[in-house]
Enzyme design. Structure first.
Site, PDB file in Angstrom:
ATOM      1  N   GLU A 188       0.888  -1.158   0.000  1.00 33.82           N
ATOM      2  CA  GLU A 188       0.000   0.000   0.000  1.00 33.82           C
ATOM      3  C   GLU A 188       0.930   1.213   0.000  1.00 33.82           C
ATOM      4  OE1 GLU A 188      -2.257   0.829   3.544  1.00 33.82           O
ATOM      5  OE2 GLU A 188      -3.545   2.276   2.495  1.00 33.82           O
ATOM      6  N   LYS A 237       4.460   1.242  10.615  1.00 29.37           N
ATOM      7  CA  LYS A 237       4.484   2.459   9.805  1.00 29.37           C
ATOM      8  C   LYS A 237       4.165   3.690  10.644  1.00 29.37           C
ATOM      9  CE  LYS A 237       3.479   0.528   5.248  1.00 29.37           C
ATOM     10  NZ  LYS A 237       2.429   0.251   4.258  1.00 29.37           N
ATOM     11  N   ARG A 285       6.039 -12.906   9.156  1.00 36.83           N
ATOM     12  CA  ARG A 285       6.740 -11.673   8.818  1.00 36.83           C
ATOM     13  C   ARG A 285       8.063 -11.598   9.576  1.00 36.83           C
ATOM     14  NH1 ARG A 285       2.676  -7.899  10.710  1.00 36.83           N
ATOM     15  NH2 ARG A 285       3.380  -6.770   8.876  1.00 36.83           N
TER      16      ARG A 285
END
Length: 554
Positions: free
Chosen positions: A37, A272, A262
């Site tokens: 994204e 983020k 992850r």
RNA sequence: UGGGUCGUCGCCAAGCGGUAAGGCACGGGGUUUUGAUCUCCGCAUACCAAGGUUCGAAUCCUUGCGACCCAGCCA
């Protein structure tokens, strides 16, 4: 030498693909995608996914698309799009196609209409809060919305008017009609479209309704003919929804979603929101600050794409939540740089050494190799003269045990040059050492002295030939392995994460240092020229990583 | 406590019923004009636990225990 890049080990995803290939699933094709994204900079965690997706495609002669998952214009921007493209390229990968979820908005809309016609989606007028209340809890089933039984005709009309902009943001939402009692929360009639009057960086103001991730991602995958849709573990619970959407809208193909763990790297964060906070509140100097775990930060610190790729291969790929130690990343960059960095000498904290028995105005142009094990990397000239600068740490008035550098009355080798002996310590009124008076042995250039052995070798620069430079010594940004666990991650920022040394001196050849080169400043670490801050003739070097140091200190 | 997932060396990670790979880290020896590199050696009678099946189990079964994820109109 690493064989990791050439001989990747097995992992569960390669096993799945090998098996698919054996059964001729997908006509023997392998198509993957990296779907960021565009709402932030890429970081080391993304690198794992990038290397996986592009790596798998390359390995199986398949294709890998770069797809921007741009369905939430509130958080997305073109700046991020550009940085992501740059970072993926820099890592060494080429996408087969550059795609955007927004390219599929029309098709996505049509599929939604189809779902409504099939009686599998409805327009709900419940507020966000009400929807939450109706959803139930982890242990209790949810309640059906009163709008769940709305007629197909009315749903069609309402959805068309949602698109036409007849309603306020948040007034309606399109929901998939699945099962409000499902033990899987994602299946309790998830929202698939919301009304949001926000300018989109690609579609402008064409749309005021935007599709949600779960609905968009699977269809985007199908439209691109993705065979293996690799994502992280938290999407495991979403897989039934992924499959439901594709089954119900009846896409021509049905990609397989496979989840992996992850990356979690000790002493760093990848959230983020938190990364953004570090930048905005100026705890670091931008997204590309060398302490940041961003690709941009790693690049500016001097990391190489090869080292990052190697790291991503070494850490393995499983479904286990695990933490990787910093030592692994450091090992990877050292391995590459040891092999490929040019050697040079830089003195971080200079101590003046006057060689009394060396002729006053003499200068010798010593030839020194750029790499001790690789003669093909050539040689350079290092001027030697009567006054040299050595590292303060390389002289000790009271040496610790096993110390093998310079001491009063002792000898040491100046790397690539002569053996010198310290005869006298010169101090100022406060007792600080200001310089050393030494003598050199003219018969020790390129050979060992007769009858005695000199163990220590130290680096140095000629005072009159060296250049002033600023060296930035970077250390881990956080002082605890898992900053996310702290009540406030800002409290555990390492106060010594950056040490700026402004009185350094680097050898003559570094006057024309190339920002694309990596250097090993012998005995101190790997450095690269900071292209941005070195503008205007100033020399600024960033330390990528220290050299391994097995000298045990007490 | 509903659902999903995961437990093999300090940290990663192979292993897929035939008797515990490898890497990082760590410890020790050698080489070295970088206390770097390189090199050699060492480093899990043991696979979350307990039962069971089997000639044989980290691998199969049962029951426990522990960890992670999920209740955005974020992705």
């Amino acid at each position: 030498m690493s064989t990791n890049e050439n001989q990747p080990g097995p992992n569960f995803i390669r096993q799945i693909i090998n098996n698919d290939l054996k059964n001729n699933k997908n006509d023997g094709k392998v198509v993957t995608r990296f779907p960021p994204e565009p709402n932030g900079y890429l970081h080391i965690g993304h690198a794992k996914s990038i290397c996986l997706n592009f790596g798998i495609a390359a390995e199986y002669n398949g294709r890998c698309n770069l797809r921007f998952d741009d369905t939430n214009p509130e958080k997305e921007s073109d700046e991020y799009v550009e940085s992501i493209k740059r970072d993926v390229s820099w890592l060494g990968f080429e996408w087969s196609e550059l795609c955007h979820a927004s390219d599929y908005f029309e098709q996505l809309y049509d599929y939604a209409v189809q779902l409504i016609k099939q009686g599998q989606a409805y327009v709900d007028s419940l507020s966000a809060e009400e929807i939450r209340a109706y959803r139930g809890t982890l242990t209790e089933p949810g309640k059906e919305s009163p709008d769940r039984s709305r007629s197909i005709e009315e749903n069609l009309d309402l959805f068309q008017r949602m698109r036409a902009g007849e309603f306020a943001d948040g007034q309606y939402v399109l929901r998939a009609k699945i099962d409000m009692a499902s033990p899987n929360m994602n299946m309790r009639d998830p929202a698939i479209y919301r009304i949001r009057r926000v300018h989109h960086q690609r579609t402008g103001d064409d749309w005021c309704i935007y599709p949600m991730y779960d609905y968009t991602h699977c269809i985007s995958d199908a439209m691109e003919g993705i065979t293996h849709s690799l994502c992280t573990l938290e999407f495991e619970d979403h897989r039934p929804l992924y499959d439901w959407v594709l089954d119900e809208v009846k896409t021509p193909c049905h990609p397989q979603q496979i989840e992996f763990a992850r990356l979690q790297l000790e002493y760093t964060i990848v959230s983020k929101r938190k990364l953004n906070q570090l930048v905005m509140e100026k705890h670091v100097n931008g997204w590309d600050d060398p302490r940041m775990p961003t690709i941009a930060g790693l690049r500016r610190a001097g990391f190489t794409p090869k080292a990052i790729r190697d790291f991503c291969e070494r850490i393995g790929l499983t479904k286990q939540n695990s933490w990787i130690e910093m030592g692994v990343l450091e090992y990877c960059i050292r391995e590459d740089l040891n092999e490929n960095a040019l050697r040079a000498m830089a003195v971080l904290q200079p101590l003046r050494v006057v060689i009394d028995n060396y002729p006053e105005n003499q200068v010798e142009q010593l030839e020194v190799s750029n790499h001790p094990q690789k003669p093909e990397m050539g040689k350079r000239i290092v001027p030697f003269s009567k006054v040299v600068l050595i590292e303060r740490d390389d002289f000790a008035e009271v040496p610790p045990p096993k110390y093998k550098r310079l001491v009063e009355g002792g000898e040491v080798r100046l790397r690539g040059s002569y053996v010198i002996k310290c005869n006298e310590i010169v101090k100022d009124a406060d007792g600080n050492i200001v310089e050393l008076r030494c003598s050199y042995d003219p018969d020790t250039l390129g050979k060992n002295p007769e009858g005695r052995k000199v163990k220590g070798v130290i680096h140095w620069v000629s005072e009159q030939h060296s250049h002033p430079a600023e060296l930035r010594l970077y250390n881990r940004l956080f002082s605890v392995p898992n900053p996310d666990n702290e009540p406030n991650f800002l409290d555990v920022i390492n106060p010594d994460s950056l040490e700026v040394l402004t009185d350094c001196r680097v050898e003559a050849s570094l006057g024309t240092a190339d920002p694309d080169n990596r250097y090993q400043f012998e005995r101190t670490g790997y450095f690269c020229l900071d292209a941005i801050d070195s503008a205007g003739g100033k020399l600024v070097f960033n330390r990528t990583v220290t050299l391994r140091d097995s000298f045990e200190k007490d």
